[in-house]
Scaffold this active site. Structure first.
Site, PDB file in Angstrom:
ATOM      1  N   HIS A 148       7.191   3.666   0.482  1.00  0.00           N
ATOM      2  CA  HIS A 148       6.906   3.973   1.881  1.00  0.00           C
ATOM      3  C   HIS A 148       7.817   5.113   2.327  1.00  0.00           C
ATOM      4  O   HIS A 148       8.684   5.549   1.576  1.00  0.00           O
ATOM      5  CB  HIS A 148       7.091   2.731   2.751  1.00  0.00           C
ATOM      6  CG  HIS A 148       6.039   1.697   2.518  1.00  0.00           C
ATOM      7  ND1 HIS A 148       6.285   0.519   1.868  1.00  0.00           N
ATOM      8  CD2 HIS A 148       4.713   1.697   2.812  1.00  0.00           C
ATOM      9  CE1 HIS A 148       5.169  -0.185   1.771  1.00  0.00           C
ATOM     10  NE2 HIS A 148       4.192   0.510   2.335  1.00  0.00           N
ATOM     11  N   ASP A 178       6.107  10.355   6.132  1.00  0.00           N
ATOM     12  CA  ASP A 178       4.709   9.992   6.400  1.00  0.00           C
ATOM     13  C   ASP A 178       3.971  11.092   7.161  1.00  0.00           C
ATOM     14  O   ASP A 178       2.848  11.459   6.812  1.00  0.00           O
ATOM     15  CB  ASP A 178       4.641   8.718   7.261  1.00  0.00           C
ATOM     16  CG  ASP A 178       4.707   7.450   6.425  1.00  0.00           C
ATOM     17  OD1 ASP A 178       4.788   7.563   5.196  1.00  0.00           O
ATOM     18  OD2 ASP A 178       4.687   6.354   7.013  1.00  0.00           O
TER      19      ASP A 178
HETATM   20  C1  LIG Z   1       2.687  -8.231   7.885  1.00  0.00           C
HETATM   21  C2  LIG Z   1       2.023  -6.894   7.561  1.00  0.00           C
HETATM   22  C3  LIG Z   1       1.510  -6.217   8.816  1.00  0.00           C
HETATM   23  C4  LIG Z   1       0.974  -4.836   8.511  1.00  0.00           C
HETATM   24  C5  LIG Z   1       0.742  -4.037   9.800  1.00  0.00           C
HETATM   25  C6  LIG Z   1       0.437  -2.600   9.494  1.00  0.00           C
HETATM   26  C7  LIG Z   1       1.079  -1.681  10.493  1.00  0.00           C
HETATM   27  C8  LIG Z   1       1.072  -0.285  10.005  1.00  0.00           C
HETATM   28  C9  LIG Z   1       2.417   0.056   9.437  1.00  0.00           C
HETATM   29  C10 LIG Z   1       2.385   1.412   8.860  1.00  0.00           C
HETATM   30  C11 LIG Z   1       3.598   1.565   7.963  1.00  0.00           C
HETATM   31  C12 LIG Z   1       3.601   2.897   7.329  1.00  0.00           C
HETATM   32  C13 LIG Z   1       4.619   2.916   6.218  1.00  0.00           C
HETATM   33  C14 LIG Z   1       6.034   3.087   6.714  1.00  0.00           C
HETATM   34  C15 LIG Z   1       4.285   4.023   5.226  1.00  0.00           C
HETATM   35  O1  LIG Z   1       5.144   4.643   4.723  1.00  0.00           O
HETATM   36  S1  LIG Z   1       2.646   4.324   4.829  1.00  0.00           S
HETATM   37  C16 LIG Z   1       2.668   5.313   3.364  1.00  0.00           C
HETATM   38  C17 LIG Z   1       2.450   4.477   2.182  1.00  0.00           C
HETATM   39  N1  LIG Z   1       2.349   5.237   0.973  1.00  0.00           N
HETATM   40  C18 LIG Z   1       1.275   5.963   0.670  1.00  0.00           C
HETATM   41  O2  LIG Z   1       0.313   6.081   1.389  1.00  0.00           O
HETATM   42  C19 LIG Z   1       1.362   6.676  -0.653  1.00  0.00           C
HETATM   43  C20 LIG Z   1       0.083   6.614  -1.466  1.00  0.00           C
HETATM   44  N2  LIG Z   1      -0.407   5.286  -1.570  1.00  0.00           N
HETATM   45  C21 LIG Z   1       0.188   4.329  -2.333  1.00  0.00           C
HETATM   46  O3  LIG Z   1       1.179   4.545  -2.984  1.00  0.00           O
HETATM   47  C22 LIG Z   1      -0.456   2.957  -2.313  1.00  0.00           C
HETATM   48  O4  LIG Z   1      -1.749   3.067  -1.784  1.00  0.00           O
HETATM   49  C23 LIG Z   1       0.339   1.928  -1.485  1.00  0.00           C
HETATM   50  C24 LIG Z   1       0.533   2.388  -0.054  1.00  0.00           C
HETATM   51  C25 LIG Z   1       1.705   1.694  -2.097  1.00  0.00           C
HETATM   52  C26 LIG Z   1      -0.436   0.620  -1.431  1.00  0.00           C
HETATM   53  O5  LIG Z   1      -0.608   0.155  -2.739  1.00  0.00           O
HETATM   54  P1  LIG Z   1      -1.764  -0.883  -3.082  1.00  0.00           P
HETATM   55  O6  LIG Z   1      -1.986  -1.797  -1.934  1.00  0.00           O
HETATM   56  O7  LIG Z   1      -1.412  -1.492  -4.374  1.00  0.00           O
HETATM   57  O8  LIG Z   1      -3.089   0.034  -3.137  1.00  0.00           O
HETATM   58  P2  LIG Z   1      -3.515   1.127  -4.213  1.00  0.00           P
HETATM   59  O9  LIG Z   1      -2.771   0.984  -5.499  1.00  0.00           O
HETATM   60  O10 LIG Z   1      -3.474   2.470  -3.566  1.00  0.00           O
HETATM   61  O11 LIG Z   1      -5.018   0.721  -4.472  1.00  0.00           O
HETATM   62  C27 LIG Z   1      -5.970   0.569  -3.466  1.00  0.00           C
HETATM   63  C28 LIG Z   1      -6.965  -0.442  -3.915  1.00  0.00           C
HETATM   64  O12 LIG Z   1      -7.937  -0.600  -2.893  1.00  0.00           O
HETATM   65  C29 LIG Z   1      -9.224  -0.396  -3.473  1.00  0.00           C
HETATM   66  N3  LIG Z   1     -10.106   0.164  -2.438  1.00  0.00           N
HETATM   67  C30 LIG Z   1      -9.903   1.246  -1.670  1.00  0.00           C
HETATM   68  N4  LIG Z   1     -10.940   1.434  -0.831  1.00  0.00           N
HETATM   69  C31 LIG Z   1     -11.820   0.450  -1.093  1.00  0.00           C
HETATM   70  C32 LIG Z   1     -13.106   0.106  -0.575  1.00  0.00           C
HETATM   71  N5  LIG Z   1     -13.673   0.807   0.407  1.00  0.00           N
HETATM   72  N6  LIG Z   1     -13.748  -0.994  -1.112  1.00  0.00           N
HETATM   73  C33 LIG Z   1     -13.165  -1.719  -2.091  1.00  0.00           C
HETATM   74  N7  LIG Z   1     -11.949  -1.436  -2.608  1.00  0.00           N
HETATM   75  C34 LIG Z   1     -11.291  -0.374  -2.114  1.00  0.00           C
HETATM   76  C35 LIG Z   1      -8.997   0.551  -4.618  1.00  0.00           C
HETATM   77  O13 LIG Z   1     -10.047   0.540  -5.521  1.00  0.00           O
HETATM   78  C36 LIG Z   1      -7.702  -0.020  -5.173  1.00  0.00           C
HETATM   79  O14 LIG Z   1      -8.009  -1.165  -5.923  1.00  0.00           O
HETATM   80  P3  LIG Z   1      -7.190  -1.523  -7.292  1.00  0.00           P
HETATM   81  O15 LIG Z   1      -7.127  -0.280  -8.113  1.00  0.00           O
HETATM   82  O16 LIG Z   1      -5.824  -1.974  -6.828  1.00  0.00           O
HETATM   83  O17 LIG Z   1      -7.992  -2.609  -7.906  1.00  0.00           O
END
Ligand SMILES: CCCCCCCCCCCC[C@H](C)C(=O)SCCNC(=O)CCNC(=O)[C@H](O)C(C)(C)COP(=O)(O)OP(=O)(O)OC[C@H]1O[C@@H](n2cnc3c(N)ncnc32)[C@H](O)[C@@H]1OP(=O)(O)O
Length: 408
Positions: A148, A178
């Site tokens: 993140h 971000d």
């Molecule tokens: C208690 C929780 C409350 C949550 C409240 C939320 C509030 C919002 C908070 C925002 C916080 C923001 C924070 C501080 C951030 O820094 S956000 C930035 C995060 N990092 C990135 O975006 C960098 C690039 N992305 C990544 O590294 C990763 O996506 C991640 C963020 C670490 C998440 O990892 P992970 O959940 O394992 O997902 P991924 O490996 O990307 O795989 C995604 C899976 O989802 C699937 N997918 C996608 N779209 C669809 C769809 N339409 N239909 C069906 N499936 C879908 C993909 O195929 C993939 O599946 P799989 O390959 O895992 O099987």
């Protein structure tokens, strides 16, 4: 749904009323079609920037999800597609053939695993701009690691410089990696690729790494080391709260003032505004005396309210301003005069898109954010699918539409 669809529609030719005349303009990104795969924070911001400046942004959500976490969905439409089905993947490929940009926020390799990698999509649409927005980029040993903002900022080197004297490093919300290094940098990449495509006719792949984006935003810090700006430990330099004339101070009502009186002429005005006697103070640039000077300023600022200090410093060119809360910001005179904050149809306030273009400014959509799958049918029809095709995909669970959900 009817209401939302109607109010969301922004014609490429936007109409803005001025006191005396009506201006007609075409927004800078009008005609650009973007497919944004739903992500957490950086990619939604990137999509919102493109949408604010006129692009048609279609967010592809997962099916079987109740609510979107995208809080930056202004102007976007939502299509819910199950990408874990072959038909869903085939559908997305068809949408990408007719689009200018695809924006994907997943971990490296996810799109390839789905058969939606750049090789496939660019083959089908050589004009496609394939924007990838990740933390660590598409190569290197961290490329597949989760992370993140705080992690990306840490690896960029910048986090080590952020924080007060004697305290641990502190991430300024999740703004730097971000949003500045991620979403905004990626939107720049997309606009550059669109511009280049007007000459080459070709799309390309954009590899946005938030580590590199944040580091690049921090170029000033890197490149100003040579003039000694960061020679002292964290929190003891000119611009990192080490200097008394570049810091915040609490006022008697518990609010704060921001002081940025770096140059001697502004520093003199600061001393004047604080009603201090320059002759009795250590020299501005006497680094060893900075803690003492900081104490003197702290005591002075604590003697009046924020409003009192604002009245004094509004009349003086000292680079001193109130630290406004979100509640105060839109009623501040300057912000009001420039209409820097806007309200959507639900009354939610947010910043107006920046920068302001003189002929073709952004015209942000004021309708409320889309619910998941709200525009599935509308968008698929727009892309040439027949009602029978759409019904079949709805029945098979390949796509979902919020209107269908409502009927059940
Ligand atoms: C208690 C929780 C409350 C949550 C409240 C939320 C509030 C919002 C908070 C925002 C916080 C923001 C924070 C501080 C951030 O820094 S956000 C930035 C995060 N990092 C990135 O975006 C960098 C690039 N992305 C990544 O590294 C990763 O996506 C991640 C963020 C670490 C998440 O990892 P992970 O959940 O394992 O997902 P991924 O490996 O990307 O795989 C995604 C899976 O989802 C699937 N997918 C996608 N779209 C669809 C769809 N339409 N239909 C069906 N499936 C879908 C993909 O195929 C993939 O599946 P799989 O390959 O895992 O099987």
């Amino acid at each position: 749904m009817q209401r939302a669809a109607a109010s969301r529609e922004r014609k490429p030719l936007a109409q803005v009323s001025c006191p005396r005349k009506v201006i007609l303009f075409i927004m800078a990104l009008a005609g650009v079609r973007v497919i944004e795969l739903a992500g957490l924070a950086p990619a939604p911001f990137c999509g919102m920037i493109l949408s604010d400046f006129g692009a048609k942004v279609i967010r592809v959500d997962r099916t079987k999800v109740a609510t979107a976490v995208d809080t930056q969905a202004r102007g976007k439409r939502s299509v819910a597609i199950n990408l874990k089905s072959t038909e869903g993947v085939a559908l997305l490929r068809k949408l990408c053939v007719q689009s200018d940009v695809v924006l994907e926020p997943y971990r490296k390799g996810v799109m390839e695993k789905l058969g939606l990698g750049p090789k496939e999509l660019l083959k089908e649409n050589p004009r496609l701009i394939y924007a990838r927005l990740t933390g660590y980029g598409q190569s290197g040993s961290y490329a597949t690691a989760a992370g993140h903002d705080i992690n990306y900022l840490a690896i960029s080197g910048l986090l080590s410089r952020l924080g007060r004297r004697g305290e641990k490093p502190f991430a300024p919300l999740n703004l730097l990696a971000d949003f500045a290094g991620g979403g905004l940098t990626c939107s720049l990449g997309i606009v550059l690729a669109l511009l280049e495509r007007t000459k080459s006719g070709k799309g390309q792949i954009i590899d946005t790494s938030m580590v590199e984006g944040a580091a690049y935003v921090g170029s000033f810090v890197w490149k100003s080391r040579r003039i000694g700006l960061w020679d002292n430990p964290r929190g003891q330099n000119l611009l990192d709260s080490g200097a008394p004339f570049y810091d915040t101070y609490q006022t008697s009502d518990g609010k704060y003032m921001a002081v940025g009186a770096i140059e001697p002429q502004f520093y003199r005005q600061l001393i004047k505004g604080l009603e201090l006697d320059a002759g009795e103070l250590p020299d501005q640039m006497s680094v060893n005396d900075w803690p003492e000077l900081q104490q003197i300023f702290t005591e002075r600022f604590a003697s009046k309210t924020q409003a009192d200090w604002s009245k004094i410093f509004d009349r003086i060119d000292a680079c001193v301003t109130p630290v406004l809360s979100f509640d105060q910001v839109s009623s501040h005179q300057h912000n009001q005069e420039r209409a820097s904050f806007i309200k959507d149809s639900s009354g939610e306030e947010s910043p107006r898109p920046a920068p302001v273009l003189s002929r073709t400014p952004a015209e942000p959509c004021l309708a409320s954010d889309p619910v998941i799958g709200e525009h599935t049918v509308e968008v698929l029809k727009e892309f040439g699918f027949t009602s029978a095709d759409i019904d079949q995909m709805l029945a098979a669970g390949v796509v979902e539409c919020s209107a269908v959900k409502a009927k059940l």
